[in-house]
Design a protein around this motif. Structure first.
Motif, mmCIF file in Angstrom:
data_model
loop_
_atom_site.group_PDB
_atom_site.id
_atom_site.type_symbol
_atom_site.label_atom_id
_atom_site.label_comp_id
_atom_site.label_asym_id
_atom_site.label_seq_id
_atom_site.Cartn_x
_atom_site.Cartn_y
_atom_site.Cartn_z
ATOM 1 N N VAL A 99 0.669 7.736 6.515
ATOM 2 C CA VAL A 99 -0.311 8.031 5.430
ATOM 3 C C VAL A 99 -0.586 7.023 4.766
ATOM 4 O O VAL A 99 -0.119 6.150 4.217
ATOM 5 C CB VAL A 99 0.420 9.221 4.327
ATOM 6 C CG1 VAL A 99 -0.735 9.237 3.214
ATOM 7 C CG2 VAL A 99 0.609 10.338 4.636
ATOM 8 N N HIS A 100 -2.088 6.306 5.176
ATOM 9 C CA HIS A 100 -2.571 5.237 4.718
ATOM 10 C C HIS A 100 -3.305 5.461 3.584
ATOM 11 O O HIS A 100 -4.167 6.606 3.540
ATOM 12 C CB HIS A 100 -3.353 4.625 5.905
ATOM 13 C CG HIS A 100 -4.213 3.578 5.503
ATOM 14 N ND1 HIS A 100 -3.914 2.349 4.713
ATOM 15 C CD2 HIS A 100 -5.645 3.300 5.534
ATOM 16 C CE1 HIS A 100 -4.786 1.733 4.404
ATOM 17 N NE2 HIS A 100 -5.954 2.181 4.893
ATOM 18 N N TRP A 101 -3.183 4.569 2.618
ATOM 19 C CA TRP A 101 -3.948 4.964 1.179
ATOM 20 C C TRP A 101 -5.088 3.972 1.293
ATOM 21 O O TRP A 101 -5.023 2.769 1.073
ATOM 22 C CB TRP A 101 -2.991 4.408 -0.124
ATOM 23 C CG TRP A 101 -1.944 4.784 0.088
ATOM 24 C CD1 TRP A 101 -0.714 4.239 0.209
ATOM 25 C CD2 TRP A 101 -1.376 6.221 -0.284
ATOM 26 N NE1 TRP A 101 0.400 4.927 0.197
ATOM 27 C CE2 TRP A 101 -0.024 6.112 0.023
ATOM 28 C CE3 TRP A 101 -1.853 7.477 -0.551
ATOM 29 C CZ2 TRP A 101 0.771 7.493 -0.215
ATOM 30 C CZ3 TRP A 101 -1.127 8.521 -0.491
ATOM 31 C CH2 TRP A 101 0.165 8.506 -0.532
ATOM 32 N N HIS A 102 -6.116 4.477 2.141
ATOM 33 C CA HIS A 102 -7.430 3.869 2.220
ATOM 34 C C HIS A 102 -8.458 3.385 1.048
ATOM 35 O O HIS A 102 -8.557 4.211 0.325
ATOM 36 C CB HIS A 102 -8.402 4.656 3.405
ATOM 37 C CG HIS A 102 -9.733 3.895 3.503
ATOM 38 N ND1 HIS A 102 -10.268 3.829 4.740
ATOM 39 C CD2 HIS A 102 -10.666 3.197 3.120
ATOM 40 C CE1 HIS A 102 -11.272 2.990 5.049
ATOM 41 N NE2 HIS A 102 -11.714 2.632 3.686
ATOM 42 N N GLY A 103 -8.270 2.103 0.513
ATOM 43 C CA GLY A 103 -8.836 1.638 -0.473
ATOM 44 C C GLY A 103 -8.148 1.330 -1.708
ATOM 45 O O GLY A 103 -8.585 0.527 -2.677
ATOM 46 N N LEU A 104 -6.664 1.403 -1.375
ATOM 47 C CA LEU A 104 -5.783 0.853 -2.500
ATOM 48 C C LEU A 104 -5.511 -0.604 -2.130
ATOM 49 O O LEU A 104 -5.289 -0.898 -1.103
ATOM 50 C CB LEU A 104 -4.520 1.709 -2.449
ATOM 51 C CG LEU A 104 -4.673 3.332 -2.951
ATOM 52 C CD1 LEU A 104 -3.129 3.614 -3.424
ATOM 53 C CD2 LEU A 104 -5.627 3.574 -4.114
ATOM 54 N N PHE A 408 -16.983 -1.393 9.757
ATOM 55 C CA PHE A 408 -15.862 -2.382 9.827
ATOM 56 C C PHE A 408 -15.161 -2.004 8.493
ATOM 57 O O PHE A 408 -15.428 -2.045 7.260
ATOM 58 C CB PHE A 408 -16.490 -3.622 9.907
ATOM 59 C CG PHE A 408 -15.284 -4.777 9.994
ATOM 60 C CD1 PHE A 408 -14.580 -5.103 11.149
ATOM 61 C CD2 PHE A 408 -14.922 -5.575 8.902
ATOM 62 C CE1 PHE A 408 -13.559 -5.904 11.187
ATOM 63 C CE2 PHE A 408 -13.611 -6.478 8.888
ATOM 64 C CZ PHE A 408 -13.147 -6.704 10.023
ATOM 65 N N HIS A 409 -13.770 -1.850 8.731
ATOM 66 C CA HIS A 409 -12.845 -1.926 7.398
ATOM 67 C C HIS A 409 -11.884 -2.835 7.279
ATOM 68 O O HIS A 409 -11.169 -2.978 8.480
ATOM 69 C CB HIS A 409 -12.201 -0.273 7.322
ATOM 70 C CG HIS A 409 -11.081 -0.029 6.476
ATOM 71 N ND1 HIS A 409 -11.374 -0.242 5.311
ATOM 72 C CD2 HIS A 409 -9.894 0.527 6.839
ATOM 73 C CE1 HIS A 409 -10.189 0.117 4.640
ATOM 74 N NE2 HIS A 409 -9.209 0.580 5.318
ATOM 75 N N VAL A 410 -11.272 -3.379 6.203
ATOM 76 C CA VAL A 410 -9.987 -4.106 6.165
ATOM 77 C C VAL A 410 -9.321 -3.474 5.166
ATOM 78 O O VAL A 410 -9.555 -3.140 4.140
ATOM 79 C CB VAL A 410 -10.561 -5.697 5.651
ATOM 80 C CG1 VAL A 410 -9.621 -6.517 5.650
ATOM 81 C CG2 VAL A 410 -11.734 -6.198 6.462
ATOM 82 N N HIS A 411 -7.836 -3.617 5.544
ATOM 83 C CA HIS A 411 -6.842 -3.159 4.700
ATOM 84 C C HIS A 411 -6.518 -4.136 3.732
ATOM 85 O O HIS A 411 -6.490 -5.240 3.880
ATOM 86 C CB HIS A 411 -5.564 -2.661 5.348
ATOM 87 C CG HIS A 411 -5.561 -1.499 6.335
ATOM 88 N ND1 HIS A 411 -4.611 -0.567 6.449
ATOM 89 C CD2 HIS A 411 -6.692 -0.929 6.816
ATOM 90 C CE1 HIS A 411 -4.785 0.347 7.307
ATOM 91 N NE2 HIS A 411 -6.127 0.290 7.365
ATOM 92 N N GLY A 412 -5.967 -3.702 2.626
ATOM 93 C CA GLY A 412 -5.519 -4.520 1.597
ATOM 94 C C GLY A 412 -6.187 -5.395 0.692
ATOM 95 O O GLY A 412 -5.973 -6.132 0.128
HETATM 96 CU CU CU Z 1 -7.639 1.417 5.033
#
Ligand code: CU
Ligand code: C2O
Ligand code: CU
Length: 479
Positions: A99-104, A408-412
């Motif tokens: 479970v990835h919190w996309h945007g946190l 395109f998305h970057v985590h963190g």
């Molecule tokens: Cu994400």
């Protein structure tokens, strides 16, 4: 009865002019339901259980689906910024999920990416400390190679980050009344009512494209709104479909927030493009009581690939009807939102370039053969960390995507779009973002304030889930 004729005319037609294969419903309009709200701003605890379910989408046979705490999709979680929330995520499915919190904006250790699988029957309990401003984020599974399927089956939900100040900002904030959370997805169904996850020839390139719209997991529903200003928190939770949203009478949508937070002031738009993974919040004024429909133009990627039936023209996404008896708390558009737009200077930033590549079968023999997509020519490899970013550093990333558009998305981290194809960013990309649709090239300025180790690195990837699963992803550490 003007509502009936208007809605009847749109909702009842399967063949929308110019777009014969994407319809919303053949059935009578029904009321759109929001996902249950789990407000953890005081409890500081959320419980999610990934489970199997059966969902009646249409007709009379139920589809096998997955969800969190319910048969399909998950509840809307609300977490307070400035606090620590404990999540308890149980996996009651037969395969590993994450479970990835996309945007946190949280450290890699609680990010929920592909390195943090939750085995069947196991429970993961990350402690999530939020310091970022108010925003609409989301959560979804992120197992490498299975993200597309797991999200399609239903492992996704919305996560609101709240500072409790929306009333003071004069923003609509009554969940499900004047503050609507809308998960936009497309699906396809088999004749016996199951979700059809198969991928056709053109979709090998474009990713999965359904022929039926689901809003919050429902087909053919109408959103009933008060006579006033209504906030729409839009999430494109589709695998691959890009929407170009507009209202059927061309009234403005007032953009108030992008992925990572509120703008300084609203921007009036008559059309808004939203790609998989992106969130936009808009205000719509319904005080004239007229029924309107949120519509979309075709997926620009599908058109480019010449996919079968896809022609120019729009299709309905969600009809609205105004019910004057509902409480309309906000009747004027706010002028100042209290958010911000990034304006940092890129001149001293370290510069990296990423090209999003589709290498259809040529010269990729040194990596697993199913990885047909890549970044800078290298398909994703779980065991290989692509680079490290210094904690606290500001970096300029230039993303190029020539063959088709890729989100395109970057985590963190959140970023500023410096430019698109050498031009100032389009209005909808002037706020804080964590996902951006790249068509040609985009220059991003990113500040990395959260650490990520080799055991749980951050991902950067295309958010077309079939591209991500197929290798258009990389990973980095911060420290
Ligand atoms: Cu994400
Ligand atoms: Cu929404 Cu790496 O994902
Ligand atoms: Cu892509």
């Amino acid at each position: 009865m003007k509502r009936r004729t208007l809605l009847g005319g749109i909702a009842a037609s399967t063949a929308v002019v110019g777009f014969p294969n994407l319809s919303i419903s053949q059935e009578a309009p029904k009321r759109l339901v929001m996902a249950p709200l789990v407000d953890a701003t005081t409890t500081r605890r959320v419980r999610l259980e990934a489970q199997k379910g059966r969902t009646l989408f249409k007709g009379s046979s139920r589809a096998d689906t997955w969800g969190f705490n319910q048969p399909f999709l998950g509840p809307t979680l609300r977490m307070a910024t400035g606090q620590t929330t404990v999540a308890e995520v149980k996996n009651s499915l037969d395969e590993a999920i994450s479970v990835h919190w996309h945007g946190l904006l949280v450290p890699g250790s609680v990010d929920g990416g592909p390195h943090q699988p939750i085995a069947p029957q196991a429970t993961w309990t990350p402690e999530i400390t939020l310091t970022q401003p108010t925003a609409t984020a989301w959560y979804h599974s992120h197992i490498h190679g299975a993200t597309a399927k797991q999200v399609q089956m239903g492992l996704a939900g919305v996560l609101q980050i709240s500072d409790g100040q929306d009333d003071a900002r004069e923003l609509p904030s009554t969940y499900g009344v004047d503050d609507l959370t809308l998960v936009i997805q497309d699906r396809r169904f088999t004749r016996n009512g199951q979700m059809d996850l198969s991928i056709g020839m053109a979709e090998q390139m474009t990713g999965f494209l359904g022929d039926t719209m689901l809003i919050n997991g429902q087909i053919g529903a109408t959103a009933v709104v008060p006579r006033g200003v209504v906030r729409l928190r839009l999430l494109n939770g589709s695998n691959a479909r890009i929407y170009t949203l507009a209202l059927s009478d061309n009234r403005p949508m007032h953009l108030v927030a992008t992925d990572s937070g509120l703008l300084d002031q609203p921007i009036a738009l008559t059309s808004l493009r939203i790609a998989p993974g992106e969130r936009y919040e808009v205000l719509v004024d319904f005080s004239d009581e007229r029924a309107v429909t949120l519509v979309s133009a075709q997926n620009p990627n599908a058109g480019m690939m010449g996919g079968g039936n896809q022609r120019a023209g729009g299709f309905p996404v969600l009809p609205f009807s105004v019910e004057a008896s509902l409480p309309a708390r906000i009747t004027r558009l706010p002028t100042a939102l209290g958010g911000s737009r990034p304006t940092a200077d890129a001149s001293n930033a370290k510069w990296r370039r990423f090209s999003l590549d589709m290498s259809m079968g040529m010269g990729m023999m040194f990596r697993p053969s199913d990885q047909r997509f890549s970044i800078n020519g290298a398909p994703f490899d779980m065991k290989h960390i692509d680079f490290n970013v210094d904690l606290g550093a500001m970096e300029r990333w230039t993303i190029s995507a020539d063959m088709m558009m890729h989100p395109f998305h970057v985590h963190g981290a959140m970023f500023q779009v410096l430019s698109e194809n050498g031009q100032p960013p389009q209005a909808q990309n002037t706020g804080w973002k964590d996902t951006v649709l790249v068509h040609g090239s985009a220059d991003l300025l990113i500040k990395f304030d959260h650490p990520a180790s080799k055991q749980a690195p951050f991902m950067y990837h295309c958010h077309i889930l079939e591209h991500e699963d197929g290798g258009m992803m990389g990973q980095f550490t911060v420290g």
